[in-house]
Design an enzyme around this catalytic site. Structure first.
Site, PDB file in Angstrom:
ATOM      1  N   HIS A  55     -64.708 -25.774  -4.987  1.00 24.40           N
ATOM      2  CA  HIS A  55     -63.591 -25.503  -5.878  1.00 24.40           C
ATOM      3  C   HIS A  55     -62.204 -25.042  -4.806  1.00 24.40           C
ATOM      4  CE1 HIS A  55     -65.417 -25.204  -9.920  1.00 24.40           C
ATOM      5  NE2 HIS A  55     -66.742 -24.694  -9.265  1.00 24.40           N
ATOM      6  N   GLU A  90     -76.732 -24.877 -12.037  1.00 23.51           N
ATOM      7  CA  GLU A  90     -75.473 -24.773 -12.744  1.00 23.51           C
ATOM      8  C   GLU A  90     -75.317 -25.958 -13.465  1.00 23.51           C
ATOM      9  OE1 GLU A  90     -72.278 -23.459 -10.321  1.00 23.51           O
ATOM     10  OE2 GLU A  90     -73.167 -21.502  -9.646  1.00 23.51           O
ATOM     11  N   HIS A 134     -71.244 -27.107 -13.211  1.00 22.17           N
ATOM     12  CA  HIS A 134     -70.757 -27.263 -11.968  1.00 22.17           C
ATOM     13  C   HIS A 134     -70.930 -28.828 -11.519  1.00 22.17           C
ATOM     14  CE1 HIS A 134     -69.012 -26.718  -8.324  1.00 22.17           C
ATOM     15  NE2 HIS A 134     -69.865 -27.727  -7.765  1.00 22.17           N
TER      16      HIS A 134
END
Length: 184
Positions: free
Chosen positions: A96, A160, A163
């Site tokens: 990110h 996750e 993600h």
């Protein structure tokens, strides 16, 4: 910048921007971004455009929870949840922070959210890909999301379901460009 950060709403206008870190509805309980926006490196955004086109053929669209995240925000997330399993330490950063990570879910064309295994940033065992106890429809939706994003070139994180990251991003530098600067 050879591979600049680009605004996803310009490239994927039908994506639903539900940028949680621009609201109180996130694991810190307070807004961390000055406004809701989603940016990715151009090469990563091109991969997401491909995934969005595949989903559109299935009469679905993307819901975007997060994308590029300034390193200063990563520090705040680490303060809130200092667990390497769920939040990358700021000294190492994450995809990110390099403009190569995206947190997404699915919606129908009319914007109705599809059932997913858990909510966004739920760090319990049901958030894992293939977790036990997940309703059949939620598992099917998470599996579809995973197959479409991986076919477009993304990699997933086992813990996750939301993600995905561009494998090339591990070679990119950490960024701390504020959203206000990107919006200019």
């Amino acid at each position: 910048m050879t591979n600049p950060l680009v605004a996803l709403d310009l490239l994927i206008p039908d994506a639903i921007l539900d940028v949680r870190y621009a609201t109180k509805n996130n694991m810190t309980g307070r807004p961390l971004y000055p406004f809701a926006a989603a940016y990715l490196r151009q090469s990563t955004a091109n991969m997401l455009v491909k995934a969005a086109a595949t989903l559109r053929q299935r009469r679905l669209r993307l819901v975007v929870f997060d994308a590029y995240r300034p390193l200063s925000v990563q520090r705040l997330l680490w303060q809130a949840k200092p667990s390497r399993r769920y939040v990358a330490p700021p000294d190492r950063g994450s995809s990110h922070n390099r403009g190569g990570g995206i947190d997404v879910a699915l919606a129908s064309l009319d914007g109705t959210r599809l059932e997913m295994p858990t909510g966004f940033d739920d760090f319990g065992p049901r958030a894992r890909h293939g977790a036990d106890g997940v309703p059949v429809e939620a598992r099917r939706n998470a599996d579809l999301l995973k197959s479409v994003l991986e076919a477009a070139g993304f990699k997933s994180l086992v813990d996750e379901w939301w993600h995905y990251h561009d494998p090339a991003s591990k070679e990119w530098p950490l960024l701390d460009v504020p959203f206000e600067e990107l919006a200019r």
